[in-house]
Design an enzyme around this catalytic site. Structure first.
Site, short mmCIF file in Angstrom:
data_model
loop_
_atom_site.label_atom_id
_atom_site.label_comp_id
_atom_site.label_asym_id
_atom_site.label_seq_id
_atom_site.Cartn_x
_atom_site.Cartn_y
_atom_site.Cartn_z
N GLU A 116 0.84 -1.19 0.00
CA GLU A 116 0.00 0.00 0.00
C GLU A 116 0.88 1.25 0.00
O GLU A 116 2.12 1.16 0.04
CB GLU A 116 -0.95 -0.01 1.20
CG GLU A 116 -1.97 -1.14 1.14
CD GLU A 116 -2.96 -1.12 2.28
OE1 GLU A 116 -2.76 -0.35 3.25
OE2 GLU A 116 -3.96 -1.87 2.23
N HIS A 244 -9.14 9.82 4.60
CA HIS A 244 -8.85 8.84 3.56
C HIS A 244 -9.18 9.47 2.21
O HIS A 244 -10.23 10.08 2.04
CB HIS A 244 -9.67 7.57 3.77
CG HIS A 244 -9.12 6.38 3.05
ND1 HIS A 244 -9.23 6.24 1.69
CD2 HIS A 244 -8.45 5.29 3.50
CE1 HIS A 244 -8.64 5.12 1.33
NE2 HIS A 244 -8.16 4.51 2.41
N ARG A 290 -1.23 9.41 2.62
CA ARG A 290 -2.64 9.72 2.50
C ARG A 290 -2.97 11.20 2.60
O ARG A 290 -3.88 11.69 1.92
CB ARG A 290 -3.43 8.97 3.58
CG ARG A 290 -3.57 7.49 3.31
CD ARG A 290 -4.29 6.80 4.43
NE ARG A 290 -4.49 5.38 4.11
CZ ARG A 290 -5.03 4.52 4.97
NH1 ARG A 290 -5.40 4.92 6.17
NH2 ARG A 290 -5.21 3.26 4.62
N HIS A 350 -11.19 9.59 8.46
CA HIS A 350 -10.96 8.14 8.49
C HIS A 350 -10.34 7.66 9.79
O HIS A 350 -10.81 6.69 10.38
CB HIS A 350 -10.06 7.76 7.32
CG HIS A 350 -9.80 6.30 7.21
ND1 HIS A 350 -10.80 5.36 7.07
CD2 HIS A 350 -8.62 5.59 7.19
CE1 HIS A 350 -10.28 4.15 6.99
NE2 HIS A 350 -8.96 4.26 7.07
N ARG A 385 -0.58 8.73 9.66
CA ARG A 385 -0.52 7.28 9.83
C ARG A 385 -0.16 6.57 8.53
O ARG A 385 -0.77 6.82 7.49
CB ARG A 385 -1.87 6.77 10.33
CG ARG A 385 -1.92 5.26 10.55
CD ARG A 385 -3.27 4.85 11.09
NE ARG A 385 -4.32 4.99 10.09
CZ ARG A 385 -4.70 4.02 9.26
NH1 ARG A 385 -4.08 2.85 9.28
NH2 ARG A 385 -5.69 4.21 8.40
#
Length: 519
Positions: A116, A244, A290, A350, A385
């Protein structure tokens, strides 16, 4: 009203709460696990799609620590990152794979790994696009089967029981703050019970519901953070809210998460004109951290005056119906076929990066109170994160907190437990007006989305603080005059955490990570 006593009280039944309860019970403690939901599977964990970090074939603790720190804008706490990188992956194999048999995807009999955004190697275990559900199901089965864990649903934690705050003895004022459990509202009969415990573990999850657009379920309203704040626990990094970049946009649907793994497998973002835009914002394009992807989408939406962007899966070479079956089935209900259609997406709140400040065992600044999972701030995430670290952090700190809390079973009862006051709500007969609750919630969500959201300015944050302060007085009066209920407790907690976030964002003038101030 009587008082119940346990060795360990766990508030919340997501990955962190279940892992903590199992670990504490493994250590011989008598554990009570409670949730305000009607089912243990109603949690942020169950909604997670992408995966959980393990140890990939070309991976190492040092490499994982480097990626976590880079994504966190170099604000991650090194001891916490080291603990996550060293202890977390082995725990995943030992607890989730071997003990609970979580059905992660495999290739040729071996565990399969995906990659990811901002990860430098494939290291993420997944169960198609419903990893959280698979993990939650395994953990819930584990706690249900454990003889040392008692489970109660429909129990709303109203407040932590802390002395001297809830003491009948005025001399307790001279002692340090001590947590002795929680006041629990039984949603069936409306009675508030005193449940005492030698150790209390907060595992109440996040707070995405205070924003207009969120991937979080309805229960993510910041209950644990508000309770910890009222108890006097140290809170840190509360201005860091991760949005997100890709939540499914449809006017008749909730903001359903489109896993980052979709981009990891080759999907690209396009604006409404069909132009791929992420290459203009970051060298890693769609696999950038992100916060960068979310802001880029936000800026493109503003440029075009669009309500959403498009996630194009045409370059994905694998069978998306098998790799992402949940996404495929869900979107088909709204007329979007991911085998041929781009997905309308919008950024959405998110993950809550900040929270109750804890140490490497999950211990807070309040004696006998732990916090694990999204409600806590271990320092792992810094200001942003890294994808798929949240479930790993939840399980790692959940187990460590549970193991440490279990040792308290040998402690002699604290004599101050006899000083705990009963819950006082006599004379309150006014029923809650649902129209007031709905309106207040909408006001909170709109303020937070417009003024303390993805992109912030001094004027917006000043307006947020002022408007929330005004609203809080009305909600507090509403709370004190109305018969207690779960929606009322949630509304009170929501306004408090909104104030905490807006205030912290206003004070932090450093432009870093997910806290982005254009001025």
């Amino acid at each position: 009203m009587g008082i119940e006593m346990y060795d360990v009280l766990v508030l919340g039944a997501g990955a962190a709460g279940c892992a903590a309860a199992m670990a504490a019970a493994d250590g011989g403690a008598r554990v009570l696990l409670v949730t305000k939901a009607d089912d243990l599977l109603e949690s942020n964990t169950a909604h997670a799609q992408g995966g959980i970090i393990a140890r990939g074939p070309r991976d190492s603790p040092a490499l994982l620590a480097r990626d976590v720190t880079a994504a966190g804008n170099a604000l991650s706490w090194p001891p916490a990152v080291a603990q996550l990188a060293e202890d977390g992956p082995p725990l995943v194999y030992r607890l989730l794979v071997e003990r609970l048999g979580v059905p992660f995807c495999r290739k040729g009999g071996d565990l399969a790994y995906t990659q990811e955004a901002a990860h430098s190697t494939r290291r993420i275990l997944y169960a198609d696009d419903a990893t959280g559900w698979a993990i939650a199901t395994g953990l819930v089965a584990g706690v249900r089967a454990h003889p040392g864990v008692e489970i109660r649903t429909h129990q709303t934690a109203v407040d932590l029981i802390t002395l001297p705050h809830h003491s009948t003895d005025p001399l307790d004022l001279y002692e340090s703050t001590l947590c002795l459990g929680a006041y629990l509202l039984d949603q069936h009969d409306g009675v508030v019970h005193r449940v005492l415990a030698r150790r209390t573990i907060l595992a109440t999850g996040g707070l995405g519901q205070i924003y207009l657009h969120t991937t979080n379920p309805g229960g993510a309203r910041g209950d644990g953070l508000a309770m910890a704040s009222r108890a006097g626990a140290d809170l840190i990094n509360v201005e860091y809210i991760q949005f997100h970049p890709t939540a499914f946009y449809h006017r008749d649907a909730d903001r359903f998460l489109i896993s980052e793994a979709v981009r990891g497998e080759g999907a690209v973002l396009r604006n409404r004109r069909g132009d791929r835009f992420m290459e203009r914002y970051h060298p890693l394009a769609e696999l950038a951290p992100r916060d960068i992807v979310a802001r880029a989408s936000w800026e493109e939406m503003l440029k075009e005056g669009s309500e959403y962007m498009l996630l194009d899966l045409s370059a994905v070479t694998l069978d998306v119906t098998k790799r992402f079956p949940t996404i495929h089935r869900t979107l088909l209900r709204y007329g979007v076929d991911i085998t041929r259609d781009p997905i309308p997406v919008v950024p959405a709140a998110h993950y809550f990066i900040g929270g109750v400040k804890v140490d490497l065992l999950g211990r807070s600044s309040v004696r006998n109170l732990y916090a694990v999972g999204e409600v806590s701030c271990t320092g792992v995430h810094g200001a942003n994160r890294l994808a798929s670290t949240s479930l790993l952090e939840a399980v790692t700190w959940g187990v460590k907190a549970g193991e440490d809390a279990a040792a308290a079973r040998a402690d002699a009862p604290d004599p101050r437990a006899n000083h705990v006051a009963p819950w006082h709500d006599t004379g309150l007969t006014e029923a809650m007006d649902p129209a007031l609750v709905v309106q207040d919630w909408m006001t909170i969500r709109t303020i937070m989305w417009n003024y303390a959201g993805i992109v912030r300015t001094t004027k917006r944050l000043y307006r947020a603080v002022a408007d929330l302060n005004y609203l809080s007085h009305r909600i507090e009066n509403f709370y004190r005059e109305t018969k207690l209920s779960d929606p009322l407790v949630g509304l009170r907690n929501a306004i408090e955490v909104a104030q905490l976030i807006a205030g912290a964002a206003f004070r932090n003038r450093r432009n870093v990570g997910v806290h982005y101030r254009v001025d």
